[in-house]
Design a protein around this motif. Sequence first.
Motif, mmCIF file in Angstrom:
data_model
loop_
_atom_site.group_PDB
_atom_site.id
_atom_site.type_symbol
_atom_site.label_atom_id
_atom_site.label_comp_id
_atom_site.label_asym_id
_atom_site.label_seq_id
_atom_site.Cartn_x
_atom_site.Cartn_y
_atom_site.Cartn_z
ATOM 1 N N MET A 1 -13.188 15.151 1.042
ATOM 2 C CA MET A 1 -12.403 13.918 1.143
ATOM 3 C C MET A 1 -11.829 13.571 -0.216
ATOM 4 S SD MET A 1 -13.681 10.174 2.380
ATOM 5 C CE MET A 1 -12.568 8.774 2.430
ATOM 6 N N MET A 2 -10.546 13.272 -0.261
ATOM 7 C CA MET A 2 -9.909 12.908 -1.510
ATOM 8 C C MET A 2 -10.267 11.474 -1.869
ATOM 9 S SD MET A 2 -8.190 15.593 -2.413
ATOM 10 C CE MET A 2 -6.842 15.077 -3.499
ATOM 11 N N SER A 3 -10.318 11.185 -3.175
ATOM 12 C CA SER A 3 -10.632 9.822 -3.576
ATOM 13 C C SER A 3 -9.429 8.906 -3.394
ATOM 14 C CB SER A 3 -11.103 9.784 -5.034
ATOM 15 O OG SER A 3 -10.038 10.082 -5.912
ATOM 16 N N VAL A 4 -8.200 9.463 -3.365
ATOM 17 C CA VAL A 4 -7.009 8.655 -3.122
ATOM 18 C C VAL A 4 -6.879 8.437 -1.616
ATOM 19 C CG1 VAL A 4 -4.508 8.496 -3.338
ATOM 20 C CG2 VAL A 4 -5.848 9.496 -5.193
ATOM 21 N N VAL A 5 -7.192 7.228 -1.169
ATOM 22 C CA VAL A 5 -7.083 6.907 0.251
ATOM 23 C C VAL A 5 -5.623 6.879 0.669
ATOM 24 C CG1 VAL A 5 -7.593 5.187 2.028
ATOM 25 C CG2 VAL A 5 -9.247 5.626 0.199
ATOM 26 N N LEU A 6 -4.811 6.247 -0.167
ATOM 27 C CA LEU A 6 -3.363 6.226 0.096
ATOM 28 C C LEU A 6 -2.623 5.864 -1.172
ATOM 29 C CD1 LEU A 6 -2.055 3.081 0.308
ATOM 30 C CD2 LEU A 6 -3.475 3.068 2.356
ATOM 31 N N GLN A 7 -1.354 6.237 -1.192
ATOM 32 C CA GLN A 7 -0.464 5.889 -2.287
ATOM 33 C C GLN A 7 0.708 5.104 -1.715
ATOM 34 O OE1 GLN A 7 1.014 9.195 -4.560
ATOM 35 N NE2 GLN A 7 2.420 7.945 -5.778
ATOM 36 N N GLY A 8 1.030 3.976 -2.329
ATOM 37 C CA GLY A 8 2.149 3.158 -1.891
ATOM 38 C C GLY A 8 3.063 2.837 -3.052
ATOM 39 N N SER A 9 4.081 2.059 -2.794
ATOM 40 C CA SER A 9 5.035 1.712 -3.847
ATOM 41 C C SER A 9 4.393 0.861 -4.932
ATOM 42 C CB SER A 9 6.222 0.962 -3.237
ATOM 43 O OG SER A 9 5.784 -0.228 -2.586
ATOM 44 N N SER A 10 3.280 0.178 -4.606
ATOM 45 C CA SER A 10 2.606 -0.676 -5.593
ATOM 46 C C SER A 10 1.538 0.068 -6.382
ATOM 47 C CB SER A 10 1.965 -1.885 -4.906
ATOM 48 O OG SER A 10 2.922 -2.638 -4.196
ATOM 49 N N GLY A 11 1.067 1.202 -5.862
ATOM 50 C CA GLY A 11 0.010 1.924 -6.546
ATOM 51 C C GLY A 11 -0.844 2.722 -5.589
ATOM 52 N N TRP A 12 -2.168 2.665 -5.797
ATOM 53 C CA TRP A 12 -3.083 3.518 -5.052
ATOM 54 C C TRP A 12 -4.321 2.728 -4.607
ATOM 55 C CZ3 TRP A 12 -0.808 4.344 -9.674
ATOM 56 C CH2 TRP A 12 0.082 5.420 -9.789
ATOM 57 N N VAL A 13 -4.906 3.178 -3.526
ATOM 58 C CA VAL A 13 -6.235 2.728 -3.117
ATOM 59 C C VAL A 13 -7.169 3.916 -3.285
ATOM 60 C CG1 VAL A 13 -7.674 1.855 -1.245
ATOM 61 C CG2 VAL A 13 -5.311 1.043 -1.485
ATOM 62 N N VAL A 294 4.229 2.877 -22.651
ATOM 63 C CA VAL A 294 5.209 3.032 -21.571
ATOM 64 C C VAL A 294 4.870 2.208 -20.338
ATOM 65 C CG1 VAL A 294 5.999 5.311 -22.284
ATOM 66 C CG2 VAL A 294 4.039 5.126 -20.726
ATOM 67 N N ALA A 295 3.600 1.768 -20.193
ATOM 68 C CA ALA A 295 3.248 1.052 -18.961
ATOM 69 C C ALA A 295 1.934 0.298 -19.118
ATOM 70 C CB ALA A 295 3.147 2.019 -17.784
ATOM 71 N N GLU A 296 1.814 -0.743 -18.321
ATOM 72 C CA GLU A 296 0.538 -1.429 -18.115
ATOM 73 C C GLU A 296 0.193 -1.324 -16.636
ATOM 74 O OE1 GLU A 296 0.632 -5.471 -19.357
ATOM 75 O OE2 GLU A 296 0.896 -5.007 -21.485
ATOM 76 N N TRP A 297 -1.004 -0.871 -16.347
ATOM 77 C CA TRP A 297 -1.493 -0.813 -14.979
ATOM 78 C C TRP A 297 -2.663 -1.779 -14.832
ATOM 79 C CZ3 TRP A 297 -1.889 5.114 -13.476
ATOM 80 C CH2 TRP A 297 -0.589 5.657 -13.412
ATOM 81 N N PHE A 298 -3.043 -2.012 -13.583
ATOM 82 C CA PHE A 298 -4.133 -2.947 -13.320
ATOM 83 C C PHE A 298 -5.108 -2.332 -12.315
ATOM 84 C CE2 PHE A 298 -0.211 -5.240 -14.201
ATOM 85 C CZ PHE A 298 -0.581 -5.977 -15.318
ATOM 86 N N VAL A 345 6.204 7.623 -15.898
ATOM 87 C CA VAL A 345 5.098 6.704 -15.632
ATOM 88 C C VAL A 345 5.663 5.333 -15.323
ATOM 89 C CG1 VAL A 345 3.022 5.623 -16.564
ATOM 90 C CG2 VAL A 345 3.572 7.998 -17.160
ATOM 91 N N GLU A 346 5.455 4.860 -14.099
ATOM 92 C CA GLU A 346 5.982 3.568 -13.679
ATOM 93 C C GLU A 346 5.132 2.445 -14.264
ATOM 94 O OE1 GLU A 346 4.647 5.798 -11.652
ATOM 95 O OE2 GLU A 346 6.086 6.499 -10.154
ATOM 96 N N ASP A 347 5.765 1.309 -14.507
ATOM 97 C CA ASP A 347 5.064 0.151 -15.048
ATOM 98 C C ASP A 347 4.495 -0.691 -13.905
ATOM 99 O OD1 ASP A 347 4.127 -1.546 -17.015
ATOM 100 O OD2 ASP A 347 6.007 -2.665 -17.201
ATOM 101 N N LYS A 348 3.469 -1.478 -14.245
ATOM 102 C CA LYS A 348 2.886 -2.478 -13.333
ATOM 103 C C LYS A 348 2.407 -1.866 -12.015
ATOM 104 C CE LYS A 348 3.755 -5.930 -16.161
ATOM 105 N NZ LYS A 348 4.206 -5.125 -17.318
ATOM 106 N N ARG A 349 1.689 -0.749 -12.090
ATOM 107 C CA ARG A 349 1.084 -0.142 -10.899
ATOM 108 C C ARG A 349 -0.353 -0.622 -10.761
ATOM 109 N NH1 ARG A 349 5.468 0.216 -9.785
ATOM 110 N NH2 ARG A 349 6.712 2.009 -9.120
ATOM 111 N N LEU A 350 -0.831 -0.675 -9.514
ATOM 112 C CA LEU A 350 -2.189 -1.121 -9.215
ATOM 113 C C LEU A 350 -3.055 0.041 -8.773
ATOM 114 C CD1 LEU A 350 -1.491 -4.341 -7.076
ATOM 115 C CD2 LEU A 350 -1.410 -4.077 -9.562
#
Length: 434
Positions: A1-13, A294-298, A345-350
Motif C-alpha cells: 500500500m502506498m503512503s500517498v492516499v491521493l493527490q489533489g490540486s491542493s496537495g496530498w493525503v 521557492v515554496a512554503e508547504w504546510f 515546486v508549487e507554492d502553498k501545498r498541503l
Amino acid sequence: MMSVVLQGSSGWVLDSRSLIDRVYERCIRWTGHQKSHVKCNFKRQCFQISKSHYNLNGRAAVDGEHTVMMEKTDKTSKKRKRKRSELNQGEIDAKAFHEKIRSIILEGTKSLMDSAQSVGYLSEATETFKDPLPSHDCNLAALCEMAKELPLVADEEQEWMQSLFTEEGCVSHVDLFSKVTENRDAWAAVVPLMGEEYIIPPNTAFLLSDFTRVQPLVQCGKRFDLIVIDPPWENKSVKRSRRYSSLPSSQLKRLPIPLLGAPGCLVVTWVTNRPSHLRFVRDELYPHWGVEVVAEWFWVKVTTSGEFVFPLDSPHKKPYEVLVLGWYRPTNDHISPSQMAKVPVEDKRLIVSVPSALHSQKPTLSEVLKLYVGAEAKCLELFARNLQPGWTSWGNEVLKFQHINYFSLEPADTSIAGPTEDATDNPPVTHDCS
C-alpha cells in the motif's frame, strides 16, 4: 500500500503508518544462531488520534461549522488570561501569519479530506486500541555526548563508512558514533546494538552523533539531491518539558549544507509556527547556504475521523506546521532553473495526515518529494529520529523510533517471495558476536 492516499490540486493525503509497515513486511531476526523471518508493524495505537485537543465541547471540523465551534471552545478556555491588546510582538506576528494562510489551510484540507473520504479513507469509525503508547528510555543523546570524549581519527586513509554486517554476520562491534553505518542488504533486519534491539530498514545508512561530530558524514564524499532538515528548535515548551535538547537558531548555520548538497539539491526544512523561526530560515539560513526559497508547504494534522487535531483558530497550538523548500545553487556553478528541476515546486501545498502520538515523529515525505527530485535521488535527513530505506540519516537520536518497543513482531509467511531469490535463500546473518 502506498503512503500517498491521493493527490489533489491542493496537495496530498498521506497514510504514514502504511509506509512504515510496508518497509518491514519481511525482516530477518536472529536469536542466538537461529534464523527467523518476522513481519514488523509499527504499533497501531501510535496513530490512533481519534479526538481533537482543546475541544471537549465541540468539533474541530473541517467545514463551515468551524467558526461557531471555535467561539464555543474559546469561551471555556481558562489558560489565556491576557487581553488581546496585551499580545506581544511574536503573538501579533503569528496571528498575522495565520490570517494570511487560514483560508489556504481550511479550504485545501476540506477539499483533500472530501476526496479521501469519498474513496473510503478516514470515512468510517476506526478501531480503538486501548493499549498504552509504547515507550523507551532513549539514552542515545547521552551516549553521543560521551562519545565526544573519543578523538576522531584524522588519518587520510580512514574509512568513514562501514557495513552493518561483517562476513560472519556480526553487528555488535560497529562504531556507530564516528562512522556512517550501512545496511546494504535488500532485507530489513532486527539487530542487537548497544545492548538493545533495533529494526534497520534495507538499503539505508546512518550516523549516530551530535552536532559537533558530523564530519564523518562529510568525509564520506556523498552529494545528496534531497536534504530534509528537522531542527530541534528552541521554544518555551521544550525548555519546560526537557523532552529533548534544542539548538539555537544561529547554530544551524554551521550545518555543512554546501558540502553535502549536490548542485540543484532540494532542501526542505521543518519550521515551527513561530514567525521568528520562519523569517530566520527564509532570510538568513537559506541565503547563508546559497539556497533559493521557492515554496512554503504546510503539514496539516487531522484525527482518524478527518477533523483538525487542534481547532484551526486556537491561540495555543495550530493543527499545522510549515516546511520551507528551496534549491541549493552554489555560487560557483551556473545552473539554470530548468536544469535544477524536472518538475516545478508549487507554492502553498498541503500534506494532510494523521500524526503520530509520539512526540517529534514527523511523517515520511519520501513519496511526495521524489516527485520533484526523481526516484533515484540520493536523499539525506538531518536531525532524524528514524531511518528510511534508500536514505542516509544523521542525528543524536537517529535510531529512536527504530527501537523494537515501537513495533509488533510476528512470524512472517515465508511462502511469499522475498526481495530476491538469493536473499530468500541466504539472508544476512545478524547475531550478536560478543
